[in-house]
Design a protein around this motif. Structure first.
Motif, PDB file in Angstrom:
ATOM      1  N   PRO A 129     -16.832  44.838  16.295  1.00 35.93           N
ATOM      2  CA  PRO A 129     -17.527  43.544  16.349  1.00 35.93           C
ATOM      3  C   PRO A 129     -16.672  42.472  17.034  1.00 35.93           C
ATOM      4  CG  PRO A 129     -17.755  44.514  14.174  1.00 35.93           C
ATOM      5  CD  PRO A 129     -16.773  45.362  14.919  1.00 35.93           C
ATOM      6  N   GLY A 130     -15.349  42.563  16.837  1.00 36.84           N
ATOM      7  CA  GLY A 130     -14.446  41.597  17.481  1.00 36.84           C
ATOM      8  C   GLY A 130     -14.469  41.711  18.989  1.00 36.84           C
ATOM      9  N   ILE A 131     -14.494  42.945  19.496  1.00 33.09           N
ATOM     10  CA  ILE A 131     -14.570  43.148  20.947  1.00 33.09           C
ATOM     11  C   ILE A 131     -15.847  42.525  21.496  1.00 33.09           C
ATOM     12  CG2 ILE A 131     -14.812  44.879  22.767  1.00 33.09           C
ATOM     13  CD1 ILE A 131     -13.035  46.724  21.042  1.00 33.09           C
ATOM     14  N   LEU A 132     -16.968  42.742  20.799  1.00 34.59           N
ATOM     15  CA  LEU A 132     -18.245  42.179  21.243  1.00 34.59           C
ATOM     16  C   LEU A 132     -18.205  40.653  21.249  1.00 34.59           C
ATOM     17  CD1 LEU A 132     -21.208  42.508  22.046  1.00 34.59           C
ATOM     18  CD2 LEU A 132     -21.779  42.623  19.608  1.00 34.59           C
ATOM     19  N   LEU A 133     -17.687  40.050  20.184  1.00 32.81           N
ATOM     20  CA  LEU A 133     -17.597  38.588  20.125  1.00 32.81           C
ATOM     21  C   LEU A 133     -16.671  38.052  21.210  1.00 32.81           C
ATOM     22  CD1 LEU A 133     -17.371  37.970  16.267  1.00 32.81           C
ATOM     23  CD2 LEU A 133     -19.218  37.237  17.793  1.00 32.81           C
ATOM     24  N   PHE A 134     -15.564  38.744  21.451  1.00 33.05           N
ATOM     25  CA  PHE A 134     -14.642  38.303  22.494  1.00 33.05           C
ATOM     26  C   PHE A 134     -15.315  38.322  23.860  1.00 33.05           C
ATOM     27  CE2 PHE A 134     -11.607  39.481  25.847  1.00 33.05           C
ATOM     28  CZ  PHE A 134     -10.815  38.329  25.841  1.00 33.05           C
ATOM     29  N   LEU A 135     -16.054  39.379  24.163  1.00 36.57           N
ATOM     30  CA  LEU A 135     -16.722  39.477  25.462  1.00 36.57           C
ATOM     31  C   LEU A 135     -17.806  38.414  25.613  1.00 36.57           C
ATOM     32  CD1 LEU A 135     -17.009  43.361  25.826  1.00 36.57           C
ATOM     33  CD2 LEU A 135     -15.399  41.826  26.989  1.00 36.57           C
ATOM     34  N   VAL A 136     -18.570  38.152  24.542  1.00 36.85           N
ATOM     35  CA  VAL A 136     -19.567  37.082  24.580  1.00 36.85           C
ATOM     36  C   VAL A 136     -18.886  35.741  24.824  1.00 36.85           C
ATOM     37  CG1 VAL A 136     -21.222  35.779  23.176  1.00 36.85           C
ATOM     38  CG2 VAL A 136     -21.266  38.277  23.150  1.00 36.85           C
ATOM     39  N   GLY A 137     -17.773  35.515  24.122  1.00 40.14           N
ATOM     40  CA  GLY A 137     -17.054  34.252  24.276  1.00 40.14           C
ATOM     41  C   GLY A 137     -16.485  34.063  25.668  1.00 40.14           C
ATOM     42  N   ILE A 138     -15.876  35.107  26.219  1.00 39.62           N
ATOM     43  CA  ILE A 138     -15.239  34.998  27.525  1.00 39.62           C
ATOM     44  C   ILE A 138     -16.288  34.781  28.612  1.00 39.62           C
ATOM     45  CG2 ILE A 138     -15.150  37.391  28.385  1.00 39.62           C
ATOM     46  CD1 ILE A 138     -11.993  35.437  28.093  1.00 39.62           C
ATOM     47  N   TYR A 139     -17.451  35.448  28.480  1.00 40.10           N
ATOM     48  CA  TYR A 139     -18.508  35.276  29.476  1.00 40.10           C
ATOM     49  C   TYR A 139     -19.135  33.893  29.353  1.00 40.10           C
ATOM     50  CZ  TYR A 139     -22.949  35.553  31.879  1.00 40.10           C
ATOM     51  OH  TYR A 139     -24.010  35.276  32.703  1.00 40.10           O
ATOM     52  N   GLY A 140     -19.480  33.468  28.146  1.00 41.38           N
ATOM     53  CA  GLY A 140     -20.110  32.165  27.958  1.00 41.38           C
ATOM     54  C   GLY A 140     -19.215  31.022  28.387  1.00 41.38           C
ATOM     55  N   ASN A 141     -17.929  31.142  28.106  1.00 40.70           N
ATOM     56  CA  ASN A 141     -16.967  30.127  28.514  1.00 40.70           C
ATOM     57  C   ASN A 141     -16.888  30.036  30.036  1.00 40.70           C
ATOM     58  OD1 ASN A 141     -13.754  29.656  29.206  1.00 40.70           O
ATOM     59  ND2 ASN A 141     -14.469  28.351  27.541  1.00 40.70           N
ATOM     60  N   PHE A 142     -16.783  31.196  30.702  1.00 39.20           N
ATOM     61  CA  PHE A 142     -16.717  31.209  32.166  1.00 39.20           C
ATOM     62  C   PHE A 142     -17.991  30.654  32.786  1.00 39.20           C
ATOM     63  CE2 PHE A 142     -17.916  33.452  36.075  1.00 39.20           C
ATOM     64  CZ  PHE A 142     -16.932  32.961  36.924  1.00 39.20           C
ATOM     65  N   TYR A 143     -19.147  31.069  32.262  1.00 42.29           N
ATOM     66  CA  TYR A 143     -20.426  30.639  32.821  1.00 42.29           C
ATOM     67  C   TYR A 143     -20.554  29.114  32.782  1.00 42.29           C
ATOM     68  CZ  TYR A 143     -25.479  29.893  33.195  1.00 42.29           C
ATOM     69  OH  TYR A 143     -26.717  29.439  33.570  1.00 42.29           O
ATOM     70  N   HIS A 144     -20.180  28.504  31.687  1.00 44.94           N
ATOM     71  CA  HIS A 144     -20.315  27.048  31.577  1.00 44.94           C
ATOM     72  C   HIS A 144     -19.231  26.316  32.369  1.00 44.94           C
ATOM     73  CE1 HIS A 144     -23.021  28.272  28.298  1.00 44.94           C
ATOM     74  NE2 HIS A 144     -23.674  27.181  28.644  1.00 44.94           N
ATOM     75  N   HIS A 145     -18.063  26.920  32.528  1.00 50.31           N
ATOM     76  CA  HIS A 145     -17.069  26.347  33.446  1.00 50.31           C
ATOM     77  C   HIS A 145     -17.604  26.376  34.878  1.00 50.31           C
ATOM     78  CE1 HIS A 145     -13.318  27.014  30.705  1.00 50.31           C
ATOM     79  NE2 HIS A 145     -13.948  25.881  30.456  1.00 50.31           N
ATOM     80  N   LEU A 146     -18.287  27.451  35.225  1.00 46.84           N
ATOM     81  CA  LEU A 146     -18.859  27.559  36.572  1.00 46.84           C
ATOM     82  C   LEU A 146     -19.921  26.483  36.792  1.00 46.84           C
ATOM     83  CD1 LEU A 146     -18.634  29.395  39.089  1.00 46.84           C
ATOM     84  CD2 LEU A 146     -20.539  30.726  38.164  1.00 46.84           C
ATOM     85  N   LEU A 147     -20.755  26.243  35.791  1.00 42.84           N
ATOM     86  CA  LEU A 147     -21.762  25.179  35.895  1.00 42.84           C
ATOM     87  C   LEU A 147     -21.100  23.822  36.080  1.00 42.84           C
ATOM     88  CD1 LEU A 147     -24.383  26.186  33.165  1.00 42.84           C
ATOM     89  CD2 LEU A 147     -24.559  26.489  35.639  1.00 42.84           C
TER      90      LEU A 147
END
Length: 258
Positions: free
Chosen positions: A152-170
């Protein structure tokens, strides 16, 4: 009944002490942010400060590059890590390496950073990264938690890293090449909260603490959450003061709540 220790490795005096120090020191700066005493970077920096200043690019690299370098070095320092330790070191290294790449290739900065704030944050990130990886090395061979949260930690980490990058890109797309001013962010979760990138950063660190399952990782994540709550509160207050048309229904960090 499920007990807290079912989720964590056994602690020690060293781990407990470092955990308390980490939580109190990091969360302290979150309280200061709410009180209006800001770490001097990004839109909350004081351009008129008489303290030594550096460019935002140089300052942000100072923030993240040392922790990133230690993350890479840890694979050489601790070559016999078990799978969980390898995952923790990998997650932290990926997190900070992503931040370095964003600084170099994504973000478009307009301000600066007060040097002492940059040094303080850099020390915090580097020491916490080193301590988290070292403590993971210390608990190798201990009885593993009866409830395994690695995956579950791996899944949360991947969601966090993607969401963080996506909003930085915006955020980076708000400005054209030569523009310096700030705009109200649009897209993604920006219609709900002004700091969705902080929200996903918290999710990512929760993922790391789930992978780690040590008291220190959990305490650092909790302290980071308090800090980002304070920083997001200050950021929303800044937007309200700068833009008359800022939508007041947009929260600071958590949709519909805060």
């Amino acid at each position: 009944m499920v007990q807290p220790l079912d989720f964590l490795y056994p602690s020690s005096f060293f781990i407990t002490t470092m955990s308390i120090v980490s939580f109190l020191s990091v969360s302290f700066f979150g309280v200061l942010e709410i009180l209006g005493i800001h770490l001097q970077y990004s839109k909350l920096w004081n351009a008129n400060s008489r303290r030594i200043k550096v460019s935002s690019t140089a300052g942000m690299l100072l923030l993240y590059a040392p922790a990133c370098l230690f993350g890479f070095a840890s694979f050489w320092i601790f070559p016999e890590n078990d799978f969980r330790s390898l995952l923790v070191a990998s997650a932290l290294t990926i997190h900070f390496f992503k931040r370095v790449l964003e600084i170099l290739f994504v973000h478009k900065y307009s301000g600066g950073m007060v040097l002492d704030s940059g040094i303080l944050i850099s020390l915090s990130y580097t020491l916490s990264t080193a301590t988290m990886i070292y403590i993971q090395h210390l608990v190798q061979g201990s009885m593993e938690p009866s409830i395994d949260l690695k995956y579950p930690g791996i899944l949360l980490f991947l969601v966090g890293i993607y969401g963080n990058f996506y909003h930085h890109l915006l955020l980076s797309r708000l400005r054209r090449k030569d523009e310096k001013g700030y705009k109200i962010p649009r897209g993604g979760l920006f219609h709900l909260v002004i700091c969705p990138h902080y929200l996903f950063e918290i999710i990512g660190f929760i993922g790391v603490s789930f992978i780690s399952q040590t008291l220190y990782a959990s305490s650092f994540t909790l302290g980071t959450t308090v800090y980002l709550i304070g920083r997001s509160y200050a950021t929303r207050k800044w937007y309200l003061s700068k833009f008359e048309n800022f939508p007041r229904e947009v929260k600071a960090l958590v949709p519909y709540i805060f």
